[in-house]
Design an enzyme around this catalytic site. Structure first.
Site, PDB file in Angstrom:
ATOM      1  N   GLY A 178       0.814  -1.205   0.000  1.00  0.00           N
ATOM      2  CA  GLY A 178       0.000   0.000   0.000  1.00  0.00           C
ATOM      3  C   GLY A 178       0.846   1.253   0.000  1.00  0.00           C
ATOM      4  N   GLY A 231       0.524   5.039   1.505  1.00  0.00           N
ATOM      5  CA  GLY A 231      -0.298   5.897   2.361  1.00  0.00           C
ATOM      6  C   GLY A 231       0.070   7.349   2.140  1.00  0.00           C
ATOM      7  CG  PHE A 238       2.227  11.035   6.293  1.00  0.00           C
ATOM      8  CD1 PHE A 238       2.359  12.264   5.695  1.00  0.00           C
ATOM      9  CD2 PHE A 238       1.241  10.857   7.247  1.00  0.00           C
ATOM     10  CE1 PHE A 238       1.543  13.320   6.055  1.00  0.00           C
ATOM     11  CE2 PHE A 238       0.415  11.896   7.605  1.00  0.00           C
ATOM     12  CZ  PHE A 238       0.558  13.138   7.005  1.00  0.00           C
ATOM     13  N   GLY A 239       3.859   7.644   3.240  1.00  0.00           N
ATOM     14  CA  GLY A 239       4.913   6.717   2.899  1.00  0.00           C
ATOM     15  C   GLY A 239       4.376   5.412   2.357  1.00  0.00           C
ATOM     16  CG  ASP A 297      -7.887   9.343   8.865  1.00  0.00           C
ATOM     17  OD1 ASP A 297      -8.992   9.551   8.317  1.00  0.00           O
ATOM     18  OD2 ASP A 297      -6.850   9.143   8.235  1.00  0.00           O
TER      19      ASP A 297
END
Ligand SMILES: *[C@@H]1O[C@H](CO)[C@@H](O)[C@H](O)[C@H]1NC(C)=O
Ligand SMILES: *[C@@H]1O[C@H](CO)[C@@H](O)[C@H](O)[C@H]1NC(C)=O
Ligand SMILES: *[C@@H]1O[C@H](CO)[C@@H](O)[C@H](O)[C@H]1NC(C)=O
Ligand SMILES: *[C@@H]1O[C@H](CO)[C@@H](O)[C@H](O)[C@H]1NC(C)=O
Ligand SMILES: *[C@@H]1O[C@H](CO)[C@@H](O)[C@H](O)[C@H]1NC(C)=O
Ligand SMILES: *[C@@H]1O[C@H](CO)[C@@H](O)[C@H](O)[C@H]1NC(C)=O
Ligand SMILES: *[C@@H]1O[C@H](CO)[C@@H](O)[C@H](O)[C@H]1NC(C)=O
Length: 715
Positions: free
Chosen positions: A537, A539, A541-542, A665
């Protein structure tokens, strides 16, 4: 420039025939680079770094190009040999793409080029010898590919080179002994994780501009050159080689007043650590000499080092008492002294190390009592005092340390006495808690011995456990258990049985409950070199990778932070700070945190979680739209159970600890399902801790809308 632009690059750009510069880095362009760009004969700057472009690199680019920067896209195919015709090119960046094939020999014609960056872009084959013709080259970055063969010796004749990076390839052979003389401007040499062999070049002692010498995981042998003249050296990493030298060589590092990082782990280095060790630079934040053959005592002046946040001296042959002065290293966060022959008492000055998160004193001969002052180390996440000769009671100060949420190991000692009544709900929660570990509590035996199967405790003897006040424990534990359903507590008690339970050679040891010690190299190995096939995956931020640890069966998920992205570091800290203090069966467990530098000297931060076999809930929600046959529909009971799991996780976050934690979130992609469909809440990158000490109006005034805009769909 970064303008938040999205879309594809129009082929009509090719009609703007007077265009000299296309500078679109850090946007979200996708699609291919239009061939029509080739019609821009006046183009000098083509900079589309950090976008999402796919497809091949155009072959017909203007020969007037001075800068070609396509770093950080998803371009594929071979590197066109035609790029070698760009004789005015000064900087060429193709790093971080999905290219294939070798470096074209035509690159030898790029005689104006100063900077070539081909890091992590999928290249294979040998390094073209023609690169040696690039007489003005300053920077050559070839790390993170599949390159084989030797480094062409001619490259070591290009005296202008300041940075040479070949780390993480399959390069073999040796480095010419004269490198320090032929490359007098060398600042950074990145060679980690290859099969390079031979002696560490002696002439490096003359490379007086050297700042970074990074060469772990190779087959280099000693002895080491002198570092006396390398006053600019900052990073020196040579872990996991075959360097047979006397540790006294580090005395010459005392002249390196800018030294920040030293990593010599896993080398057959011998000798004793001299007093000059304490004269090393106060800039040092990372010092690692684990898994070597050094012996003798730790120098008493060690406290003068001041700087280190990380000090690793585990699995050596060190002996004698640990100097009291270690209490002066007040920046220490992680201290590893396990697997030596240290004797005498644990110095109470450890209590001055209030920033410590990880303290490992296991597998030594420490005797006497556990110092009360350890209770001052309020940030501890891991305290391992196991396999020593410690006696007396466990200080109540340690029992009430609320932050020891991940691991407290006192096993294999001769500790006695009662569990103090201050074991509050909070600290009970903070210790290991799991549905599966419930059992207990009819008699003393149960606490330490009865539930051996789940608790993995050594058997108790009646006399050792007689002081435990069961009724007090029950008063605390029963309400806890009712509130949070299936909670229970592991109390690790304290028995003497000297066995060497950990394997010295495998430094990052792993046993069920422990917070793992995983290095960059471990994660690299676990994820097949962060390979595309392990990528599960991407995301905010990384990148997120699946991996398997060295033990051969522990599946993990590794989230590697892209530190270039604004907010990534903050998100990392938010996640780490939130998860480190809490533990619940419906919250994704964090197994390890890795803050380090990669083999190319860049900062590296990653979080390691347990792997959840059935992936995210989102997968099951999407399926309802797409009618994907492979994923079964969730039945009503499963839906209900998932809803209950999530509710329990939230109840715990909001009310289950002394802090109120707002996830911020919550959405299906952040709900993960285990093999038995137990749901876990993950991704705490936007979490916020609200102290319930604040008056309500203050805490509510700080509320801002975070996370994904939208709603939480029903399960
Ligand atoms: C660009 O040039 C091509 C070929 O000359 C032409 O077909 C096309 O219409 C032009 N596009 C624009 C937007 O002028
Ligand atoms: C370099 O350029 C020359 C002409 O300038 C050409 O003959 C030669 O083939 C080129 N070399 C490579 C390796 O492409
Ligand atoms: C490097 O330079 C030296 C001295 O000029 C020369 O003798 C040697 O052949 C060169 N090596 C290579 C591989 O070009
Ligand atoms: C370092 O440089 C000095 C002076 O140029 C020279 O005499 C010495 O041999 C060099 N040392 C090494 C190991 O190359
Ligand atoms: C190294 O440091 C010592 C002590 O400060 C000094 O005497 C010596 O000159 C230094 N060596 C070099 C090569 O700078
Ligand atoms: C090391 O530091 C101590 C105290 O600062 C000083 O007395 C000693 O001379 C130094 N030793 C060396 C070899 O520089
Ligand atoms: C620890 O701190 C106390 C008080 O701050 C101080 O008196 C003591 O000397 C310190 N110990 C060490 C070893 O630094």
């Amino acid at each position: 420039m970064s303008q938040g632009l999205v879309g594809s690059l129009s082929s009509h750009i090719g009609n703007i025939s007077f265009l000299r510069a296309i500078i679109l880095q850090n946007n979200s362009f996708h699609g291919t680079i239009p061939q029509e760009l080739g019609r821009l004969r006046r183009l000098e700057f083509l900079q589309i770094r950090n976008n999402s472009l796919v497809g091949p690199i155009p072959k017909n680019l203007s020969s007037n190009l001075v800068v070609l920067n396509l770093i950080g896209n998803s371009l594929s195919g071979a590197v066109p040999p035609e790029l070698g015709y760009l004789y005015k090119l000064v900087a060429l960046g193709l790093a971080e793409n999905n290219l294939s094939g070798p470096i074209p020999p035509s690159f030898g014609n790029l005689t104006s080029v100063l900077d070539i960056s081909l890091r992590s872009c999928g290249l294979n084959g040998e390094i073209s010898k023609s690169l040696a013709q690039l007489g003005q080259l300053r920077v050559l970055q070839l790390g993170g590919n599949n390159l084989i063969g030797n480094i062409p010796f001619g490259l070591f004749n290009i005296s202008t080179i300041t940075l040479l990076g070949v780390a993480v390839n399959r390069i073999e052979g040796s480095i010419p002994s004269t490198i320090g003389i032929t490359l007098p401007n060398l600042r950074s040499l990145f060679m980690g994780q290859n099969q390079l062999s031979g002696r560490v070049p002696i002439s490096l002692s003359n490379a007086s501009f050297l700042q970074e010498l990074v060469m772990p995981i190779n087959l280099f042998t000693g002895p080491m050159p002198s570092f006396e003249k390398l006053s600019r050296l900052q990073h020196f990493a040579a872990a996991d080689n075959s360097i047979e030298d006397d540790i006294s060589f580090i005395s010459s590092l005392t002249n390196c007043t800018n030294l920040q990082l030293v990593d010599l782990a896993l080398n057959p280095i011998s000798g004793t650590i001299l007093d000059t060790f304490a004269n090393l630079s106060s800039q040092i934040f990372y010092m690692q000499i684990s898994g070597t053959r050094v012996h003798g005592k730790i120098p008493s002046g060690i406290g003068n080092l001041v700087g280190p946040t990380f000090l690793g001296l585990s699995d050596n042959n060190l002996e004698g008492p640990v100097p009291v002065g270690i209490g002066k290293l007040t920046n220490l966060r992680r201290l590893y002294l396990g697997g030596n022959r240290f004797t005498n008492e644990i110095p109470s000055s450890f209590g001055n190390l209030s920033l410590l998160t990880n303290l490992y004193l296991d597998r030594n001969n420490f005797s006497g009592i556990v110092p009360h002052s350890l209770g001052n180390c309020i940030n501890l996440l891991n305290l391992d005092l196991s396999t020593n000769n410690l006696s007396g009671p466990v200080p109540r100060e340690i029992m009430s340390l609320s932050s020891i949420s991940i691991s407290l190991d006192l096993s294999y000692n001769a500790l006695t006495g009662s569990i103090p009544s201050e074991v509050t709900r909070r600290s009970a929660n903070a210790w290991s808690i799991s549905k599966h570990k419930c059992n207990f509590l009819e008699g003393n035996q149960q606490l330490c011995g009865g539930s051996l199967e789940y608790l993995n405790l050594p058997p108790c003897t009646a006399s050792k456990s007689s002081g435990i006040n069961i009724s007090t424990l029950l008063k605390i534990l029963i309400p806890t258990a009712t509130v949070a359903a299936f909670l229970c507590i592991i109390i690790v008690i304290l028995h003497k049985r000297r066995t060497s339970k950990k394997n010295v050679s495998s430094l990052p040891s792993f046993n069920g409950h422990q917070f793992l010690r995983l290095s960059y190299a471990d994660l690299l190995k676990a994820t097949n070199g962060f390979s595309g096939t392990n990528l599960i995956g991407v995301g905010r931020f990384g990148f997120v990778y699946k991996g398997i640890l060295d033990d051969g069966h522990t599946l993990v998920v590794v989230k590697v932070l892209n530190l270039v992205v604004k907010g990534a570091s903050k998100s990392f800290m938010a996640e780490y700070n939130t998860l480190r203090g809490i533990r619940h069966r419906n919250l994704l467990k964090i197994l390890s945190v890795c803050e380090s530098i990669d083999f190319q000297g860049n900062d590296f931060k990653a979080l390691v979680y347990e792997f959840k076999a059935n992936g995210s809930l989102e997968k099951y929600m999407e399926q309802e739209g797409h009618q994907n046959e492979e994923i079964k529909n969730l039945n009503l009971i499963q839906r209900l159970n998932i809803a209950i799991d999530i509710a329990q996780a939230l109840e715990y976050l909001h009310c289950g600890t002394d802090l109120t934690i707002v996830h911020g979130d919550l959405k299906p992609s952040n709900i993960l399902l285990d093999h038995d469909m137990t749901a876990c809440v993950g991704d705490f990158g936007l979490a916020k801790i609200i102290s319930n000490i604040l008056p309500p109006q203050e805490s509510s005034s700080t509320i801002v809308i975070k996370g994904t805009i939208g709603y939480v769909p029903p399960v």
